[in-house]
Design an enzyme around this catalytic site. Structure first.
Site, PDB file in Angstrom:
ATOM      1  N   HIS A 153      51.995  61.038  25.352  1.00  0.00           N
ATOM      2  CA  HIS A 153      53.364  61.362  25.777  1.00  0.00           C
ATOM      3  C   HIS A 153      53.268  62.138  27.086  1.00  0.00           C
ATOM      4  CE1 HIS A 153      55.376  61.291  21.523  1.00  0.00           C
ATOM      5  NE2 HIS A 153      55.765  60.231  22.227  1.00  0.00           N
ATOM      6  N   CYS A 206      56.578  69.939  22.241  1.00  0.00           N
ATOM      7  CA  CYS A 206      56.943  68.864  21.297  1.00  0.00           C
ATOM      8  C   CYS A 206      57.857  69.378  20.195  1.00  0.00           C
ATOM      9  CB  CYS A 206      55.708  68.287  20.621  1.00  0.00           C
ATOM     10  SG  CYS A 206      54.487  67.650  21.728  1.00  0.00           S
ATOM     11  N   ALA A 225      16.559  29.982  60.314  1.00  0.00           N
ATOM     12  CA  ALA A 225      15.304  30.153  59.589  1.00  0.00           C
ATOM     13  C   ALA A 225      14.872  28.918  58.799  1.00  0.00           C
ATOM     14  CB  ALA A 225      15.401  31.353  58.661  1.00  0.00           C
ATOM     15  N   SER A 245      20.656  31.062  49.747  1.00  0.00           N
ATOM     16  CA  SER A 245      21.026  31.767  50.973  1.00  0.00           C
ATOM     17  C   SER A 245      22.360  32.423  50.725  1.00  0.00           C
ATOM     18  CB  SER A 245      21.161  30.820  52.161  1.00  0.00           C
ATOM     19  OG  SER A 245      21.689  31.570  53.252  1.00  0.00           O
ATOM     20  N   MET A 246      22.281  33.731  50.534  1.00  0.00           N
ATOM     21  CA  MET A 246      23.506  34.460  50.247  1.00  0.00           C
ATOM     22  C   MET A 246      24.469  34.322  51.429  1.00  0.00           C
ATOM     23  SD  MET A 246      23.693  38.265  48.768  1.00  0.00           S
ATOM     24  CE  MET A 246      22.554  38.855  49.947  1.00  0.00           C
TER      25      MET A 246
HETATM   26  N1  LIG Z   1      12.977  34.021  61.919  1.00  0.00           N
HETATM   27  C1  LIG Z   1      14.267  33.815  61.828  1.00  0.00           C
HETATM   28  O1  LIG Z   1      14.944  33.341  62.710  1.00  0.00           O
HETATM   29  C2  LIG Z   1      14.935  34.212  60.560  1.00  0.00           C
HETATM   30  C3  LIG Z   1      14.191  34.623  59.456  1.00  0.00           C
HETATM   31  C4  LIG Z   1      14.842  34.932  58.257  1.00  0.00           C
HETATM   32  C5  LIG Z   1      16.211  34.823  58.205  1.00  0.00           C
HETATM   33  N2  LIG Z   1      16.913  34.451  59.301  1.00  0.00           N
HETATM   34  C6  LIG Z   1      18.362  34.261  59.253  1.00  0.00           C
HETATM   35  O2  LIG Z   1      18.962  35.335  58.542  1.00  0.00           O
HETATM   36  C7  LIG Z   1      20.080  34.881  57.819  1.00  0.00           C
HETATM   37  C8  LIG Z   1      19.996  35.242  56.350  1.00  0.00           C
HETATM   38  O3  LIG Z   1      18.850  34.625  55.783  1.00  0.00           O
HETATM   39  P1  LIG Z   1      18.722  34.109  54.303  1.00  0.00           P
HETATM   40  O4  LIG Z   1      19.744  33.074  54.032  1.00  0.00           O
HETATM   41  O5  LIG Z   1      17.314  33.820  54.048  1.00  0.00           O
HETATM   42  O6  LIG Z   1      18.981  35.446  53.509  1.00  0.00           O
HETATM   43  P2  LIG Z   1      20.025  35.876  52.404  1.00  0.00           P
HETATM   44  O7  LIG Z   1      19.644  37.281  52.076  1.00  0.00           O
HETATM   45  O8  LIG Z   1      21.400  35.593  52.807  1.00  0.00           O
HETATM   46  O9  LIG Z   1      19.668  34.945  51.146  1.00  0.00           O
HETATM   47  C9  LIG Z   1      18.439  34.824  50.549  1.00  0.00           C
HETATM   48  C10 LIG Z   1      18.712  34.556  49.073  1.00  0.00           C
HETATM   49  O10 LIG Z   1      17.583  33.972  48.481  1.00  0.00           O
HETATM   50  C11 LIG Z   1      17.444  34.483  47.158  1.00  0.00           C
HETATM   51  N3  LIG Z   1      16.059  34.253  46.715  1.00  0.00           N
HETATM   52  C12 LIG Z   1      14.935  34.933  47.044  1.00  0.00           C
HETATM   53  N4  LIG Z   1      13.862  34.355  46.453  1.00  0.00           N
HETATM   54  C13 LIG Z   1      14.327  33.299  45.752  1.00  0.00           C
HETATM   55  C14 LIG Z   1      13.711  32.307  44.951  1.00  0.00           C
HETATM   56  N5  LIG Z   1      12.399  32.274  44.775  1.00  0.00           N
HETATM   57  N6  LIG Z   1      14.485  31.374  44.376  1.00  0.00           N
HETATM   58  C15 LIG Z   1      15.813  31.387  44.534  1.00  0.00           C
HETATM   59  N7  LIG Z   1      16.451  32.294  45.302  1.00  0.00           N
HETATM   60  C16 LIG Z   1      15.718  33.234  45.901  1.00  0.00           C
HETATM   61  C17 LIG Z   1      17.822  35.904  47.299  1.00  0.00           C
HETATM   62  O11 LIG Z   1      18.207  36.453  46.058  1.00  0.00           O
HETATM   63  C18 LIG Z   1      18.993  35.812  48.304  1.00  0.00           C
HETATM   64  O12 LIG Z   1      20.230  35.700  47.649  1.00  0.00           O
HETATM   65  C19 LIG Z   1      20.116  33.368  58.017  1.00  0.00           C
HETATM   66  O13 LIG Z   1      21.044  33.030  59.020  1.00  0.00           O
HETATM   67  C20 LIG Z   1      18.720  33.036  58.426  1.00  0.00           C
HETATM   68  O14 LIG Z   1      18.680  31.858  59.202  1.00  0.00           O
HETATM   69  C21 LIG Z   1      16.321  34.131  60.481  1.00  0.00           C
HETATM   70  N1  LIG Z   2      56.690  65.233  22.390  1.00  0.00           N
HETATM   71  C1  LIG Z   2      55.590  65.075  21.780  1.00  0.00           C
HETATM   72  N2  LIG Z   2      54.477  64.949  22.496  1.00  0.00           N
HETATM   73  N3  LIG Z   2      55.582  65.000  20.436  1.00  0.00           N
HETATM   74  C2  LIG Z   2      54.437  64.918  19.633  1.00  0.00           C
HETATM   75  C3  LIG Z   2      54.634  63.915  18.565  1.00  0.00           C
HETATM   76  C4  LIG Z   2      53.528  63.914  17.552  1.00  0.00           C
HETATM   77  C5  LIG Z   2      53.671  62.823  16.540  1.00  0.00           C
HETATM   78  N4  LIG Z   2      52.632  62.913  15.550  1.00  0.00           N
HETATM   79  C6  LIG Z   2      53.599  61.438  17.209  1.00  0.00           C
HETATM   80  O1  LIG Z   2      52.508  60.936  17.378  1.00  0.00           O
HETATM   81  O2  LIG Z   2      54.596  60.876  17.529  1.00  0.00           O
END
Ligand SMILES: NC(=O)c1ccc[n+]([C@@H]2O[C@H](COP(=O)([O-])OP(=O)(O)OC[C@H]3O[C@@H](n4cnc5c(N)ncnc54)[C@H](O)[C@@H]3O)[C@@H](O)[C@H]2O)c1
Ligand SMILES: NC(=[NH2+])NCCC[C@H](N)C(=O)O
Length: 703
Positions: A168, A264, A526, A636-637
């Site tokens: 209440h 109350c 990548a 790739s997240m």
């Molecule tokens: N040398 C480069 O140019 C370079 C290198 C790395 C990344 N990048 C760039 O960075 C950006 C992000 O890279 P991203 O996509 O790798 O990273 P990200 O973090 O977005 O995704 C990687 C994902 O892979 C998952 N993962 C890891 N190991 C796994 C497995 N064994 N099996 C399944 N999933 C797995 C992770 O949980 C993660 O979610 C991209 O644009 C990429 O191209 C560039």
């Molecule tokens: N105004 C209040 N808070 N009253 C208390 C009421 C208590 C009562 N046992 C109920 O649960 O209803």
């Protein structure tokens, strides 16, 4: 004694804890001492009698809580709004209180039978008479507030209670003279706390700590500068004294067992009224329609949870149940919210569940004109992945280019009406953009029971508790669907990160492309770099893919590859030159599978094919996913989330990642089409190609 102040009390002749209707009563059935209760009540009665007039209502046998007269009704001058108790255990008190009010010359208003309101327990006047604070959430329904405002002609400020110990309003909130407020903030939701802070300046807010709150410190009777209450800490007492209040403590332990204390046990029947007050209530109500498998798909539950969870209230006006297994149900629900702001929040979520206002009530969507290129009006409607319709000139118009996080631009011309999802950056001054939530509905696919069950299975896997066999079963199903899509000339898009290559998935992904299962590839710099590093140098990020060990100087390999491709001008040219002869990128070029590499801040090089202009890259991605039937999102997240944002509901999304949180984020789109698989991506691709092989193998093997 102050003659003008009167209270109503009821002696505890029949008081006891006979049932449990609040958490304080639990474990206290018949545990309060009759004798002690009588003494404590008498003591309170005398404390009040010394300072005001006290009237008595006759206690009635069988109604033990009648002693809590605060719940008789809400009085303002000579008008009363009689309580409508939520629990049947107290409903029998109503006629006795009604009789007393009528006998004493009050005009009595009664709420509809199914609209609970528990009187001054849940409605407290500002001590200056400026407005009424009204609680809801446990005993009182929000929809009672507009009626109270009308009958008492006063502004009502609705506060939502969220801690069931403070069921209440008067258990956690006590307006005091001089504009002060004694209260326990944690008993209220964030919106209510904001409202309190808006109305009461900081120096007037007296915050009660939990230890005092659970001793019912806020359940106090305020008469001028005197506050009568159960028992409080020295700190709170000093705090109140410093503000000029005299605290009179009187023990009420026996009543605490039923969940009540000083306030109350009393009802103030002489409430002051400022002369120029007027009814004012910010509560908004709307009538919505819902259609679909409302019960068996749980939509009704979800919708009502959205309303209540956000601080609103509802009344189901109509419900037509679909009788056959496949037939759908429909409902009409009145939703109320304490403010326009809360209503909009509720509506946005209900629209996602497929709710819409009654069409006859809306002829035109609310639109506002874009004043500046690339900038939407403030309260523009943000689109979702679900197919959406907007009401333009009394007609529902389907929104084109459905995607999430866009504005909806509406046009009307002699050729017809259109509505289109448009990114902020593409808005032009003069565009008419949907604002608010009126006249919008999403079309939720009516899932069959079978579809839902299979989704649950996938979700179960997504939760990371899936057995190997379960992953295999899911892969079997995905393979089957990919096969069907290919045979029917459909489209599968793959987004992939470099982990695909590091985990040995390149050979499998290459196979999928070569065999015609992939129709577009999306990724970053990548994946392409590491795929070509593996194809040309046998390593991925410097690790020998055969032996699984780092190669001396291998960390430079990917830069050598980038340099090589740059020299040739593009991946396709490197293929033509015979430099690149296998791998994922090679197969894309050879099989005319379009790919888009979107740049990022992490990129080395980049490759000449990597699009470093992000707006262009987004446009390219969006073009390539058009018409997709399935999107395979592989480890790739970054790129998968980017793609998820532009994909409308209806496209099957398969998200494979080792991290359950990523899978959940991507596959939890509230639509049947998303599947999440927590597993190693290399393993997944290997299983997938095996499954596809099985499906294409002749039925009877030739010996
Ligand atoms: N040398 C480069 O140019 C370079 C290198 C790395 C990344 N990048 C760039 O960075 C950006 C992000 O890279 P991203 O996509 O790798 O990273 P990200 O973090 O977005 O995704 C990687 C994902 O892979 C998952 N993962 C890891 N190991 C796994 C497995 N064994 N099996 C399944 N999933 C797995 C992770 O949980 C993660 O979610 C991209 O644009 C990429 O191209 C560039
Ligand atoms: N105004 C209040 N808070 N009253 C208390 C009421 C208590 C009562 N046992 C109920 O649960 O209803």
């Amino acid at each position: 004694m102050t003659e003008t102040i009167r209270f109503l009390m009821c002696s505890p002749d029949h008081y006891d804890v006979d049932y449990v209707i609040n958490p304080w009563m639990e474990g206290n059935i018949h545990k309060s001492s009759q004798e002690k209760a009588r003494q404590q009540w008498q003591q309170l009665y005398h404390v009040l009698k010394d300072r005001a007039l006290v009237d008595l209502v006759t206690p009635e046998k069988g109604w033990p809580d009648m002693v809590f007269t605060a719940n008789a009704g809400l009085v303002l001058e000579k008008t009363v709004v009689l309580s409508r108790f939520l629990h049947k255990e107290r409903q029998g008190e109503e006629p006795y209180f009604k009789q007393w009010f009528e006998d004493n010359g009050f005009t009595v208003h009664e709420l509809p039978k199914d609209l609970p309101f528990e009187g001054a327990g849940d409605a407290l006047l500002d001590r200056e008479g400026r407005w009424l604070w009204a609680g809801y959430g446990f005993r009182t329904e929000l929809d009672s507030h507009p009626l109270i405002a009308k009958w008492l002609d006063i502004e009502v400020l609705s506060l939502r209670l969220i801690d069931e110990r403070f069921y209440h309003l008067d258990t956690c909130f006590c307006p005091l003279s001089g504009g002060y407020l004694l209260y326990y903030p944690d008993a209220f939701d964030a919106y209510s706390n904001r409202l309190i802070e808006l109305k009461i300046p900081e120096e007037k807010r007296i915050i009660v700590e939990e230890a005092d709150a659970v001793n019912f410190a806020c359940n106090a009777v305020n008469i001028g500068q005197v506050i009568v209450m159960n028992k409080i800490s020295d700190d709170l007492q000093h705090n109140l004294a410093a503000k000029g209040f005299e605290v009179v403590q009187t023990p009420l332990t026996e009543f605490l067992k039923a969940g009540g204390a000083a306030k109350c046990l009393t009802l103030r029947t002489t409430e002051p009224l400022i002369p120029d007050h007027h009814a004012n209530v910010t509560i908004e109500s709307r009538i919505l329609q819902l259609e679909g498998h409302l019960l068996d798909a749980g939509i009704m539950n979800k919708a009502l949870d959205v309303v209540v969870g956000n601080g609103g209230s509802f009344k189901v006006l109509n419900f037509t149940l679909g009788i056959e297994r496949q037939s759908t149900s429909s409902a009409e629900v009145r939703v109320s919210a304490p403010s326009h702001e809360v209503m909009e929040e509720i509506m946005v979520q209900l629209i996602d569940l497929g709710a819409a206002a009654r069409p006859q009530e809306i002829c035109d969507v609310n639109t506002a004109v874009v004043a500046q290129d690339g900038v939407a009006p403030d309260d523009f409607y943000v689109s979702t992945i679900y197919p959406t319709e907007v009401r333009v000139n009394c007609e529902w118009v389907r929104v084109e280019n459905q995607r999430m996080d866009a504005a909806i631009v509406v046009t009307e011309s002699p050729e017809g009406k259109t509505a289109k999802c448009t990114l902020l950056r593409d808005l032009k001054a003069g565009d008419r953009v949907m604002v608010g939530v009126e006249g919008i509905r999403t079309i939720r696919q009516a899932e069959s029971r079978e579809q839902r069950n299979s989704t649950q299975e996938f979700t179960f896997m997504g939760a990371g508790v899936s057995s190997e066999r379960r992953v295999e079963l899911t892969v079997e199903q995905i393979a089957w669907e990919m096969r069907q899509i290919r045979d029917q000339g459909g489209k599968v898009v793959v987004t992939a990160g470099p982990v695909v290559i590091h985990t040995g998935g390149a050979q499998h992904l290459s196979r999928l492309i070569r065999d015609g299962y992939v129709h577009a590839l999306l990724g970053g710099n990548a994946i392409a770099v590491h795929d070509m590093e593996q194809a040309i140098m046998g390593t991925s990020l410097g690790v020998d893919m055969q032996k699984g060990i780092p190669v001396r100087g291998g960390h430079r390999h990917h830069l050598k590859i980038i340099n090589l491709i740059r020299r040739h001008g593009s991946i396709a040219k490197a293929v033509s030159a015979g430099v690149l002869t296998k791998g994922v990128m090679y197969e894309c070029v050879k099989n005319n599978v379009p790919f888009s590499l979107a740049g990022s801040i992490r990129d080395d090089g980049p490759l000449p094919d990597t699009e470093m202009d992000l707006i262009k890259a987004q446009e390219e991605y969006s073009r390539l996913i058009q018409g997709a039937d399935m999107i395979l999102m592989l480890s790739s997240m970054l790129h998968s989330i980017g793609v998820g944002n532009m994909t409308p509901a209806g496209v099957k999304m398969v998200c494979v990642d080792i991290n359950p949180a990523v899978v959940t984020k991507l596959s939890d789109r509230g639509s049947v089409e998303s599947v999440g698989i927590v597993t190693d991506v290399g393993l997944f691709l290997s299983l997938l190609t095996q499954q596809l092989d099985k499906l294409t193998r002749p039925l009877v093997e030739t010996v």
